[in-house]
Design a protein around this motif. Structure first.
Motif, mmCIF file in Angstrom:
data_model
loop_
_atom_site.group_PDB
_atom_site.id
_atom_site.type_symbol
_atom_site.label_atom_id
_atom_site.label_comp_id
_atom_site.label_asym_id
_atom_site.label_seq_id
_atom_site.Cartn_x
_atom_site.Cartn_y
_atom_site.Cartn_z
ATOM 1 N N ASP A 104 0.847 -1.196 0.000
ATOM 2 C CA ASP A 104 0.000 0.000 0.000
ATOM 3 C C ASP A 104 0.881 1.245 0.000
ATOM 4 O O ASP A 104 1.790 1.368 0.831
ATOM 5 C CB ASP A 104 -0.880 0.008 1.253
ATOM 6 N N LYS A 130 -5.585 -2.577 -7.966
ATOM 7 C CA LYS A 130 -6.205 -1.510 -7.184
ATOM 8 C C LYS A 130 -5.339 -0.256 -7.221
ATOM 9 O O LYS A 130 -4.439 -0.067 -6.400
ATOM 10 C CB LYS A 130 -6.433 -1.970 -5.749
ATOM 11 N N ASN A 184 -3.332 0.116 -3.899
ATOM 12 C CA ASN A 184 -4.009 -0.750 -2.935
ATOM 13 C C ASN A 184 -4.783 0.070 -1.900
ATOM 14 O O ASN A 184 -5.565 0.941 -2.267
ATOM 15 C CB ASN A 184 -2.996 -1.709 -2.301
ATOM 16 N N ARG A 185 -4.550 -0.175 -0.610
ATOM 17 C CA ARG A 185 -5.337 0.518 0.412
ATOM 18 C C ARG A 185 -5.122 2.028 0.398
ATOM 19 O O ARG A 185 -5.976 2.783 0.894
ATOM 20 C CB ARG A 185 -5.012 -0.039 1.798
ATOM 21 N N ARG A 197 -7.750 4.640 -0.792
ATOM 22 C CA ARG A 197 -8.712 5.217 0.150
ATOM 23 C C ARG A 197 -8.128 6.389 0.914
ATOM 24 O O ARG A 197 -8.860 7.269 1.382
ATOM 25 C CB ARG A 197 -9.198 4.150 1.127
ATOM 26 N N PHE A 235 -7.775 1.284 7.936
ATOM 27 C CA PHE A 235 -7.012 0.784 6.781
ATOM 28 C C PHE A 235 -6.484 -0.641 6.984
ATOM 29 O O PHE A 235 -5.715 -1.119 6.174
ATOM 30 C CB PHE A 235 -5.857 1.728 6.479
ATOM 31 N N VAL A 236 -6.918 -1.294 8.043
ATOM 32 C CA VAL A 236 -6.548 -2.689 8.248
ATOM 33 C C VAL A 236 -7.820 -3.482 8.494
ATOM 34 O O VAL A 236 -8.839 -2.934 8.934
ATOM 35 C CB VAL A 236 -5.589 -2.863 9.453
ATOM 36 N N SER A 237 -7.772 -4.755 8.180
ATOM 37 C CA SER A 237 -8.959 -5.608 8.374
ATOM 38 C C SER A 237 -8.787 -6.445 9.628
ATOM 39 O O SER A 237 -7.701 -6.595 10.153
ATOM 40 C CB SER A 237 -9.142 -6.511 7.161
#
Length: 303
Positions: free
Chosen positions: A14, A42, A62-63, A66, A301-303
């Motif tokens: 990211d 992404k 990637n992330r 966002r 930003f993390v799952s």
């Protein structure tokens, strides 16, 4: 911010890559090239540049796609050249010349007159965007309607031009060429500044060169051409971008567990605005902001 280097065609994590967009390519095409170089699907960008324009295009990976919406990317800087003496259907060099001023009228345009006219376009101004902008009119882009032969009328909007400097004025083969440098808010159209300067001086004008030199904290000095990125893919990790952009808070293990699931944190005094939250290992977790006695997430930003 110190870039991280990855071998081309190797998937990166990211982060943000600052591209020096070449003339002739759309921003969409640049994103497609970055997808291949970064090895990820992404990818997104902040702040479209027209095909004729060059310069800073901030791309998220990637992330970090966002994160783009939370970065302070509203203020931008440009170097440009305006041709006075000719009006273009698109307000730039890619359009059809629709009117040409007489040599006599152009001879009366002095540097002092240009400086005086430009002074009226500094500060908060009301600007009508170019008809070939990407603004949507009844669900379709304005430029699509114009290219289809439709007449488009766009509403004026308030923008801020904090710097509008004349760098050079010279006589060219087609009129007076005026080099300018501009600092402005998001939504400002440099093509419209060129058009309106020509109108103010009574000789017409359009943009012949546009180079974006800064978007927020990302300047042209940190940008890389597509050719350079193909040789060595330099990108900025999301954690470094977040730490350099927002106030930083280093959470303990218990707080980090709550942050990972987006739970409010009681008794945590954060500064106004957004704060970047990190766990004890230095991993960037989320953006939080104060809401009275608690801190709540604006993005995790993390799952």
């Amino acid at each position: 911010m110190t870039p991280t280097t990855s071998d081309p065609a190797t998937a990166v994590a990211d982060g943000i890559v600052v591209v020096d967009k070449p003339a002739g390519l759309t921003s969409h095409t640049v994103v497609a090239r970055i997808r291949k170089l970064a090895g990820t699907r992404k990818v997104g960008h902040a702040g479209t540049l027209d095909p004729m324009a060059t310069g800073v295009l901030v791309v998220g990976l990637n992330r970090a796609t966002r994160l783009l919406g939370h970065l302070q990317l509203a203020d931008k800087s440009y170097d440009a050249t305006i041709l006075l003496g000719a009006t273009s259907s698109t307000d730039d060099a890619e359009g059809e010349i629709t009117a040409v001023a007489s040599a006599q009228d152009l001879a009366g345009i002095t540097v002092e007159a240009i400086e005086s006219a430009i002074a009226g376009f500094r500060g908060e101004i009301s600007q009508v965007p170019s008809k070939v902008s990407a603004i949507k009119v009844d669900g379709r882009r304005a430029y699509e309607r114009v290219r289809a032969g439709e007449e488009v009328a766009l509403k004026a909007r308030s923008v801020t031009v904090s710097r509008y400097d004349v760098v050079d004025v010279r006589t060219g083969p087609a009129g007076l060429e005026v080099d300018i440098s501009v600092d402005c808010s998001s939504g400002t159209y440099i093509r419209a500044l060129a058009r309106d300067l020509g109108v103010e001086l009574g000789v017409g004008g359009h943009l012949t060169m546009l180079r974006r030199t800064r978007v927020g904290a990302f300047g042209i000095a940190s940008a890389h051409t597509l050719e350079e990125l193909a040789e060595s893919f330099d990108w900025l990790p999301i954690a470094e971008v977040a730490a350099d952009t927002f106030p930083r808070y280093d959470a303990d293990d218990e707080q980090a567990a709550a942050i990972r699931t987006g739970r409010p944190l009681s008794g945590l005094k954060l500064p106004a605005g957004q704060t970047a939250m990190f766990d004890p290992t230095g991993t960037f977790l989320a953006l939080y902001e104060p809401h009275g006695p608690v801190a709540k997430p604006t993005a995790v930003f993390v799952s």
